[in-house]
Design a protein around this motif. Structure first.
Motif, PDB file in Angstrom:
ATOM      1  N   SER A  63       0.827  -1.214   0.000  1.00  0.00           N
ATOM      2  CA  SER A  63       0.000   0.000   0.000  1.00  0.00           C
ATOM      3  C   SER A  63       0.855   1.256   0.000  1.00  0.00           C
ATOM      4  O   SER A  63       0.549   2.239  -0.680  1.00  0.00           O
ATOM      5  CB  SER A  63      -0.921   0.005   1.228  1.00  0.00           C
ATOM      6  OG  SER A  63      -1.930  -0.964   1.097  1.00  0.00           O
ATOM      7  N   ASN A  64       1.934   1.234   0.784  1.00  0.00           N
ATOM      8  CA  ASN A  64       2.798   2.415   0.858  1.00  0.00           C
ATOM      9  C   ASN A  64       3.580   2.640  -0.430  1.00  0.00           C
ATOM     10  O   ASN A  64       3.831   3.781  -0.829  1.00  0.00           O
ATOM     11  CB  ASN A  64       3.759   2.274   2.039  1.00  0.00           C
ATOM     12  CG  ASN A  64       3.055   2.430   3.368  1.00  0.00           C
ATOM     13  OD1 ASN A  64       2.385   3.420   3.619  1.00  0.00           O
ATOM     14  ND2 ASN A  64       3.171   1.436   4.236  1.00  0.00           N
ATOM     15  N   HIS A  67       1.321   4.221  -3.387  1.00  0.00           N
ATOM     16  CA  HIS A  67       0.618   5.464  -3.094  1.00  0.00           C
ATOM     17  C   HIS A  67       0.926   6.526  -4.149  1.00  0.00           C
ATOM     18  O   HIS A  67       2.028   7.079  -4.214  1.00  0.00           O
ATOM     19  CB  HIS A  67       1.020   5.972  -1.708  1.00  0.00           C
ATOM     20  CG  HIS A  67       0.254   7.184  -1.269  1.00  0.00           C
ATOM     21  ND1 HIS A  67      -1.081   7.133  -0.955  1.00  0.00           N
ATOM     22  CD2 HIS A  67       0.628   8.482  -1.110  1.00  0.00           C
ATOM     23  CE1 HIS A  67      -1.496   8.340  -0.611  1.00  0.00           C
ATOM     24  NE2 HIS A  67      -0.477   9.172  -0.705  1.00  0.00           N
ATOM     25  N   SER A 103      -4.626  -3.830   1.234  1.00  0.00           N
ATOM     26  CA  SER A 103      -3.747  -3.566   0.089  1.00  0.00           C
ATOM     27  C   SER A 103      -4.475  -3.798  -1.231  1.00  0.00           C
ATOM     28  O   SER A 103      -4.313  -3.036  -2.188  1.00  0.00           O
ATOM     29  CB  SER A 103      -2.510  -4.467   0.165  1.00  0.00           C
ATOM     30  OG  SER A 103      -1.705  -4.099   1.263  1.00  0.00           O
ATOM     31  N   ILE A 325       6.679  11.037   3.398  1.00  0.00           N
ATOM     32  CA  ILE A 325       6.095   9.701   3.533  1.00  0.00           C
ATOM     33  C   ILE A 325       7.168   8.740   4.022  1.00  0.00           C
ATOM     34  O   ILE A 325       8.303   8.760   3.541  1.00  0.00           O
ATOM     35  CB  ILE A 325       5.554   9.227   2.171  1.00  0.00           C
ATOM     36  CG1 ILE A 325       4.476  10.194   1.680  1.00  0.00           C
ATOM     37  CG2 ILE A 325       5.007   7.803   2.262  1.00  0.00           C
ATOM     38  CD1 ILE A 325       4.007   9.911   0.278  1.00  0.00           C
ATOM     39  N   GLN A 327       9.677   5.891   4.286  1.00  0.00           N
ATOM     40  CA  GLN A 327      10.279   5.057   3.256  1.00  0.00           C
ATOM     41  C   GLN A 327      10.242   3.594   3.680  1.00  0.00           C
ATOM     42  O   GLN A 327      10.733   3.235   4.741  1.00  0.00           O
ATOM     43  CB  GLN A 327      11.728   5.491   2.995  1.00  0.00           C
ATOM     44  CG  GLN A 327      11.844   6.915   2.456  1.00  0.00           C
ATOM     45  CD  GLN A 327      11.144   7.077   1.130  1.00  0.00           C
ATOM     46  OE1 GLN A 327      11.384   6.308   0.196  1.00  0.00           O
ATOM     47  NE2 GLN A 327      10.259   8.069   1.037  1.00  0.00           N
ATOM     48  N   VAL A 328       9.664   2.778   2.844  1.00  0.00           N
ATOM     49  CA  VAL A 328       9.489   1.368   3.185  1.00  0.00           C
ATOM     50  C   VAL A 328      10.823   0.691   3.451  1.00  0.00           C
ATOM     51  O   VAL A 328      10.971  -0.111   4.372  1.00  0.00           O
ATOM     52  CB  VAL A 328       8.738   0.645   2.044  1.00  0.00           C
ATOM     53  CG1 VAL A 328       8.684  -0.851   2.310  1.00  0.00           C
ATOM     54  CG2 VAL A 328       7.343   1.206   1.906  1.00  0.00           C
ATOM     55  N   SER A 339      -1.524  -0.109   6.611  1.00  0.00           N
ATOM     56  CA  SER A 339      -1.770   0.128   5.193  1.00  0.00           C
ATOM     57  C   SER A 339      -2.584   1.397   4.963  1.00  0.00           C
ATOM     58  O   SER A 339      -2.590   1.935   3.871  1.00  0.00           O
ATOM     59  CB  SER A 339      -2.502  -1.073   4.573  1.00  0.00           C
ATOM     60  OG  SER A 339      -3.723  -1.298   5.244  1.00  0.00           O
ATOM     61  N   HIS A 341      -2.098   4.155   6.780  1.00  0.00           N
ATOM     62  CA  HIS A 341      -1.365   5.241   7.435  1.00  0.00           C
ATOM     63  C   HIS A 341      -1.426   6.499   6.573  1.00  0.00           C
ATOM     64  O   HIS A 341      -1.166   6.461   5.372  1.00  0.00           O
ATOM     65  CB  HIS A 341       0.095   4.834   7.638  1.00  0.00           C
ATOM     66  CG  HIS A 341       0.952   5.973   8.108  1.00  0.00           C
ATOM     67  ND1 HIS A 341       1.018   6.352   9.420  1.00  0.00           N
ATOM     68  CD2 HIS A 341       1.759   6.832   7.418  1.00  0.00           C
ATOM     69  CE1 HIS A 341       1.847   7.386   9.541  1.00  0.00           C
ATOM     70  NE2 HIS A 341       2.301   7.689   8.338  1.00  0.00           N
ATOM     71  N   LYS A 342      -1.778   7.616   7.188  1.00  0.00           N
ATOM     72  CA  LYS A 342      -1.833   8.879   6.459  1.00  0.00           C
ATOM     73  C   LYS A 342      -1.314  10.003   7.343  1.00  0.00           C
ATOM     74  O   LYS A 342      -1.579  10.040   8.538  1.00  0.00           O
ATOM     75  CB  LYS A 342      -3.273   9.197   6.017  1.00  0.00           C
ATOM     76  CG  LYS A 342      -3.842   8.220   4.993  1.00  0.00           C
ATOM     77  CD  LYS A 342      -5.252   8.606   4.590  1.00  0.00           C
ATOM     78  CE  LYS A 342      -5.787   7.655   3.536  1.00  0.00           C
ATOM     79  NZ  LYS A 342      -6.016   6.298   4.077  1.00  0.00           N
TER      80      LYS A 342
END
Length: 681
Positions: A63-64, A67, A103, A325, A327-328, A339, A341-342
């Motif tokens: 999901s991240n 985006h 997701s 945002i 970073q994964v 998933s 998260h905002k």
């Protein structure tokens, strides 16, 4: 002139937010344009990890990564991310299942039809169908004994239900095959249970249920009949839109009528009611005039609930202050956002998008209502009439004339005021078609915020579709133009629409500019409708004539060409615009055989011939001098045989209406030639 048809791709709240056709296709281009390629492989590997935390983290990471990033989404698709996530829907761990559903939901929202079709083809419905009775059972237990249900467990079920419902809603808009499969699941009782218990459930989940039901009742006879014939369902829906306190819980604890989703929920229920109408007894809804007493009072205020220019500025402000945002690649499975998260800026943009989508939804419902000439009684008192014409932001250049729709009070002879629907609804619509700086993506470049750009563009198109149906209905009704609408009203509307098209620009053929094309195609239809209502009263400018001619020549869409020709026909009939008449008629003659090279397609050809007949049916008008001096009669005589051949080429069985239309134009042309010859002018 054809009515605007409802398009499933336009009905969407989120799915297919913005076209990414400006991006190069293929795996190589996706890899080259994505900045997150190195993060892909670890995620794919962890989806099959024996460690529950790893699998959950991988679902969240998808999901991240996607985006607002279509390149990375395409790269993930090439690695079968859809199949891998569907497999996780059968995971032994509940939290992994929930995150996988989240997701997949986000992939539906950001990926649109292609990714939804892939999910359907990979049999996502199989696991989804098993979730519905489980969700229903759990929710029943929680609603029966809310104090005995752990809050975290409730939140988990609500979010999971939201994800499952949203996926089903997206899939239902993918294809008729997917819709038919979803029809077999018996979703109506499941979805209506959320609406019936709206006071005890989170607003996000309840609104998703309403959105899904709204889509399923759109020209879907089996679902429509199931809702329509259940008095309990229709009474519940009517209760939502009639109640002053309809907001479901915003966080599972208390109601929040300020939440923009509360307005969206009410509008969706209006849409469902209209989709399933007429409603039979014994439902109390059968005793109500839905359009007059329910739909209009709820929807008209929505159109003026937000200023698009201010909304665009607010989105810019949120983007400028956006937090980075996470970073994964810098996160571990133990330190990963959810998933959903905002950041605060993202939440503000999401709230703004919800408000805008509600306006779009209201427009879509009104477009269906306006397919027939609105009953003036329906709109009486629904707005502020003259007062409403004076307030609002008038900074838009295109609205300088739009506020002059009201009659000029300085005239010595009092005139009848325009119908109420005209001064309220039309004025609101003209404000909503004016583009903002964020309405359309820059040419050959992505939007700075695709979701906002998508919804603003959708609002413009939906408002134009509504206007198109209003003026089409006015032009084709037996009564014609309602009393109280003077030539100045027509000029104000025409100029406002033309201003909006000018702001969109004529560079509409490049990749990623689908919305610009939609605005032009729909907008020219509105111009044709306005031209027909005020035929002979609109004075064209040289620029308008040339742009419409160029647009007609450049378009490969037959329907668009017909609209452009129809608009030019109306403009050519302004008695004093002799030069414009000459330019337009010369263009129309160039479309007829044997002049046209290559030959003009049949429908535009018939429209051009019919236009010339209408324009020069009155030899006493000042511009008739063009017909005589230009020897147009001789040109029409030369075109007769070619038009006959074109009509003979229309298949009677496959295109019956067009064949009838063609024979009518052919016969009219022959009679017109005889008439003009008889005048001996």
């Amino acid at each position: 002139m054809g009515k605007s048809q409802k398009k499933r791709s336009m009905r969407r709240h989120n799915p297919m937010r913005v076209p990414d056709s400006h991006l190069a296709k293929g795996l190589a281009s996706a890899s080259a344009s994505s900045s997150k390629g190195e993060a892909i492989l670890p995620i794919i590997q962890k989806l099959d990890s024996v460690d529950t935390a790893d699998r959950k983290w991988a679902c969240v990471a998808v999901s991240n990564l996607i985006h607002n990033d279509p390149s990375t989404r395409r790269l993930l698709q090439s690695k079968n991310i859809v199949g891998a996530l569907i497999t996780r829907l059968s995971d032994s761990e509940e939290e992994v299942v929930v995150e996988a559903a989240g997701s997949l939901r986000n992939l539906c929202i950001d990926g649109g039809f292609d990714i939804c079709a892939e999910m359907f083809n990979k049999n996502i419905l199989a696991p989804l169908k098993t979730f519905i009775p489980k969700i229903s059972s759990t929710l029943s237990q929680y609603l029966a004994s809310p104090k005995n249900a752990p809050e975290n467990a409730q939140k988990l079920v609500y979010e999971f239900a939201d994800n499952v419902i949203t996926i089903l809603w997206c899939l239902s808009e993918t294809s008729n095959k997917a819709l038919n499969a979803i029809n077999q699941i018996s979703l109506v009782p499941f979805l209506m249970s959320f609406l019936a218990s709206r006071g005890q459930l989170p607003i996000s989940t309840t609104t998703s249920a309403a959105q899904c039901l709204y889509v399923l009742t759109d020209e879907n006879p089996s679902i429509i009949n199931e809702v329509r014939t259940n008095a309990e369902y229709t009474t519940c829906l009517l209760g939502v839109v009639r109640s002053e306190d309809t907001a479901p819980k915003s966080n599972g604890k208390e109601k929040d009528n300020s939440d923009p989703r509360a307005s969206a929920f009410r509008v969706l229920c209006c849409g469902i009611l209209r989709n399933v109408s007429p409603i039979p007894p014994p439902s109390i809804a059968a005793t109500v005039d839905l359009d007059r007493d329910v739909i209009i009072p709820n929807l008209e205020p929505v159109l003026t609930s937000i200023d698009l220019q201010e909304a665009s500025q607010a989105a810019h402000h949120a983007l400028e202050n956006q937090e980075p945002i996470p970073q994964v690649e810098n996160l571990s499975p133990k330190n990963a956002p959810k998933s959903d998260h905002k950041t605060p800026s993202e939440l503000e943009l999401e709230r703004l998008e919800t408000r805008l989508r509600t306006v779009q939804l209201a427009l879509e419902i009104l477009t269906g209502m306006c397919a027939t000439l609105p009953d003036p009684e329906i709109f009486n008192g629904a707005g502020n009439d003259e007062e409403g014409l004076q307030d609002g932001n008038q900074d838009d250049e295109g609205m300088d004339d739009a506020q002059d729709i009201d009659m000029d009070e300085s005239t010595s002879t009092p005139a009848a005021p325009p119908p109420a629907f005209f001064t309220t609804l039309v004025t609101s619509l003209l404000k909503l078609i004016q583009p903002t700086p964020l309405s359309l993506p820059p040419v050959e470049a992505p939007s700075p915020h695709p979701p906002t750009t998508s919804v603003l563009g959708a609002i413009h198109v939906s408002a134009l579709e509504c206007l198109n149906n209003i003026f089409l209905s006015m032009a084709t009704s037996l009564s014609g133009r309602p009393s109280g609408l003077a030539a100045e009203n027509g000029s104000a509307v025409f100029d406002a629409v033309w201003s909006a098209l000018g702001a969109v620009g004529t560079d509409i053929s490049g990749p990623g500019q689908e919305r610009r094309r939609d605005v032009w195609e729909t907008g020219v239809g509105v111009l044709w409708g306005v031209g027909n209502v005020w035929k002979g009263a609109l004075a064209p400018t040289a620029e308008q004539v040339q742009v419409l001619i160029q647009y007609c020549n450049a378009s490969t869409d037959i329907g668009v060409r017909v609209k452009a020709i129809g608009t030019l026909e109306c403009l050519a009939q302004h008695p004093q615009s002799i030069e414009a008449n000459k330019t337009i008629s010369s263009f129309l003659l160039s479309l007829l055989p044997p002049s046209a090279t290559p030959p003009t397609a049949t429908e535009p050809l018939l429209q051009a011939a019919s236009a010339l007949i209408d324009i020069y049916s009155d030899e006493t008008l000042p511009y008739d001098t063009n017909f005589r001096q230009g020897h147009y009669l001789d040109a029409l005589v030369r075109s007769t045989e070619g038009i006959r051949r074109a009509v003979r080429g229309i298949d009677r069985k496959k295109e019956r209406e067009l064949r009838v239309r063609g024979e009518e134009v052919r016969d009219n042309l022959v009679a017109f030639i005889q008439y003009r010859r008889g005048l001996r002018l």
